[in-house]
Write an enzyme that holds these catalytic residues in place. Structure first.
Site, short mmCIF file in Angstrom:
data_model
loop_
_atom_site.label_atom_id
_atom_site.label_comp_id
_atom_site.label_asym_id
_atom_site.label_seq_id
_atom_site.Cartn_x
_atom_site.Cartn_y
_atom_site.Cartn_z
N GLY A 146 -7.34 -2.86 10.02
CA GLY A 146 -7.93 -1.87 10.93
C GLY A 146 -7.02 -1.63 12.12
N GLY B 177 -7.65 4.35 8.63
CA GLY B 177 -7.26 5.75 8.56
C GLY B 177 -7.34 6.43 9.92
N HIS C 45 0.80 -1.23 0.00
CA HIS C 45 0.00 0.00 0.00
C HIS C 45 0.83 1.28 0.00
CE1 HIS C 45 -0.64 -1.24 4.47
NE2 HIS C 45 0.31 -0.33 4.47
N ASN C 46 2.14 1.17 -0.23
CA ASN C 46 3.00 2.34 -0.46
C ASN C 46 3.93 2.02 -1.62
OD1 ASN C 46 2.02 3.67 1.80
ND2 ASN C 46 3.93 3.69 2.92
N HIS D 180 -6.74 1.07 2.23
CA HIS D 180 -5.70 0.20 2.81
C HIS D 180 -5.89 -0.03 4.30
CE1 HIS D 180 -4.05 3.73 4.71
NE2 HIS D 180 -2.95 3.12 5.09
#
Lengths: 146, 481
Positions: free
Chosen positions: B379, B407, B329-330, B404
């Protein structure tokens, strides 16, 4: 209020980047600017008064401007954190007029800390990054990625 | 900043809203989510919309929050000839990502041994700050991992064929070139292969309870076929190696901007044309870090399988701990997209966003064709995670990207003011979640209330039609990095 108890020192700033950390530094001279910045950096990770001064690492850096030199200095300290497995709490940087820096920060091995660092710092960002000469001396604003 | 409502889950900031915007910015999420975003997100995503060569929209996902350079949850795709590459669009933790492993076990099998299992995992999977690793590699082998990625793990007994098939891009980003990596990055990375790191990274033992299954048929197809089934999730990235690559190239690209007459409103958006020596070098080094992260998660997986097998006294075959998927996710990657009827290759940056291929994608492993790519939404350690599947409409709407995580909504210092680490530890223990952490203060920073409601985030991507929920995973044991 600054941590040093005088008008000079460092201060953690909240809520600049939601998941990261920020600090500002006010210093009377350029050497202090770097010293307070080093303290601010490692105070994000641990309580500095619990970090002993048993080991020393030498640092030599050069740049062509003050802004980049502080970024390189803080990044170098994070590099040493990972490669030497150390955290630092005492800094005595000397910067000459040509933006050359020498320092021998004191600290201890991470595994010998009584309490593990509460968080790791990945890197120094350029987000809102600022280093400037002021009427009282020097000011810096730094956001670090956690 | 003016936001036009396109539909209930898409809000658009027109390109006329800020000087220099080349495309509109799109924020995805319900009204509640969009209203809850901090103003810095709008500033950051509209700064991204100003970057040269950006195509279609700059997007921010429903789990978005302010970051530096790109917002977290930011997605932007750039033309390969006219566009840029930016470390600020990827993040310092290159290929930070999540993987999910299913097992043949149920909670009943694991609960009686949970304490032992957590103790062994905590001691054998290094976590926290510093130089700790599962593997002690020499320079030559380390270089191989950077080029070969997860296939190095298979050649050395740390991965199965199924593992390789179920990692994004089979665990190897092409174009990795160790000669573009600094000596410092090598030194920083050598001692950390096989380690979780710190912050919000974790290794989590989870259960899938019957009430948490949103689509039983798809859950079965993915290997979730028994009540209160145990799964394991790992969240970590490229550790100091990736952090150093990003730091080095942030400086290099920042200096190169003058040469290419590039200007950004945020210095963290330092960039270079993708088709330039500096841009190509950064991509080659970034790919090394991405491969390093795939290896990191795979080596940790190997250690988890050993621990479960030893503590529970069953063979790895009986354990059935198969990888469902591993997603980055990066990252920045060249991917194909249909735009206005034409298929084009673009360099898509995802910073806090996950690739999300629909069922018809030919890039999926055969077993997921017709189903879609598994997407893992991590999460908080207190509230659980989701397994979703990508949909075909995601290509048109969001460059095949989705959320992703949940947050953050609260800074770390705010979280620590609200709860003490020890207090949270006791609360989670009473909720049946076993915790192992090197720092209680660090634990408090990751409290569930510091994050958005994960259901709201998942409902947004479901209603938007870019991902489909399959099941929710609840933590029963968390090793906090």
């Amino acid at each position: 209020m600054t941590v040093s108890g005088s008008e000079f020192g460092y201060r953690h700033i909240e809520d600049v980047a939601t998941s990261d950390a920020a600090f500002e530094v006010k210093a009377g001279n350029i050497n202090e600017l770097f010293m307070f910045s080093g303290q601010a950096l490692f105070s994000v990770m641990c309580d500095l008064d619990k970090v002993g001064h048993g080991q020393e690492i030498k640092i030599e850096l050069e740049s062509d401007n003050l802004e980049d030199l502080l970024y390189l200095y803080l990044s170098e300290l994070l590099y040493l954190k990972d490669t030497e497995d150390m955290v630092f709490s005492a800094f005595d940087p000397k910067i000459d007029g040509n933006y050359s820096l020498s320092d021998a920060p004191l600290g201890m091995k991470i595994e010998t800390l009584n309490e593990a660092p509460r968080v790791d710092i990945k890197a120094v960002t350029y987000y809102k990054y600022k280093v400037e000469k002021t009427d009282y001396g020097y000011y810096a604003f730094v956001v670090v990625d956690l | 900043m003016r936001k036009n409502k396109i539909n209930d889950y898409i809000y658009e900031i027109p390109a006329s809203e800020k000087e220099g915007m080349r495309v509109p910015a799109r924020i995805f999420g319900s009204r509640k989510i969009v209203q809850g975003l901090d103003e810095a997100v709008y500033e950051q995503i509209t700064n991204v919309a100003r970057l040269p060569g950006i195509r279609k929209y700059a997007c921010c996902m429903p789990d978005g929050h302010s970051g530096y350079g790109f917002p977290i949850g930011g997605v932007a795709a750039f033309d390969l000839n006219e566009g840029i590459i930016s470390p600020g669009g990827i993040g310092f933790d290159i290929n930070c990502g999540v993987r999910l492993l299913r097992t043949n076990l149920t909670e009943k099998d694991v609960r009686p041994k949970l304490k032992d299992l957590m103790d062994v995992l905590f001691h054998t999977v290094p976590s926290g700050t510093g130089k700790k690793a599962i593997l002690n590699l020499n320079q030559k082998d380390f270089e191989k991992t950077l080029v070969e990625g997860a296939s190095w793990c298979k050649d050395n007994g740390y991965a199965t064929d199924n593992d390789i098939e179920c990692i994004e891009d089979r665990g190897c980003l092409p174009g990795a070139d160790p000669s573009k990596v600094s000596e410092k990055a090598f030194k920083r990375g050598l001692g950390q292969v096989g380690s979780l790191g710190s912050g919000n990274h974790y290794l989590e033992i989870q259960t899938v309870n019957p009430e948490d299954i949103r689509d039983e048929e798809l859950a079965h197809k993915l290997g979730f076929d028994r009540e209160n089934q145990i799964a394991v999730m790992v969240h970590c990235g490229s550790r100091g190696f990736g952090h150093q690559v990003a730091t080095d190239y942030l400086v290099t690209l920042s200096r190169a901007m003058k040469k290419y007459d590039l200007h950004t409103r945020d210095r963290e958006l330092a960039c270079a044309p993708f088709d330039s020596p500096e841009g190509r070098d950064y991509y080659a080094a970034m790919a090394c870090a991405a491969n390093n992260a795939f290896v990191n998660r795979q080596v940790i997986t190997h250690r988890i399988r050993e621990a479960f097998s030893n503590i529970l006294g069953i063979s790895q075959r009986e354990l059935g701990m198969n990888l469902i998927f591993d997603v980055a996710h990066n990252i920045a990657k060249i991917e194909r997209f249909k735009i206005n009827g034409n298929t084009v290759k673009l360099l898509v940056h995802r910073k806090g966003s996950t690739r999300n291929l629909g069922p018809s994608s030919d890039l999926l492993p055969p077993k997921y064709r017709g189903i879609g790519q598994p997407v893992l939404v991590g999460g908080s350690m207190q509230t659980g995670s989701y397994l979703l599947l990508g949909t075909d409409s995601s290509e048109e709407l969001s460059f095949n990207s989705t959320v992703h995580g949940s947050g953050r909504v609260m800074s770390r210092s705010q979280a620590k003011k609200r709860v003490r680490g020890r207090e949270l530890f006791n609360e989670m223990t009473s909720q049946g979640i076993a915790i192992r952490t090197a720092s209680f203060a660090g634990l408090a920073e990751e409290a569930g209330f510091a994050y958005k409601n994960l259901n709201d985030v998942v409902d947004s991507v479901t209603s938007l039609g870019i991902s489909k929920p399959v099941l929710r995973l609840k933590p029963i044991g968390n090793i906090k990095g």
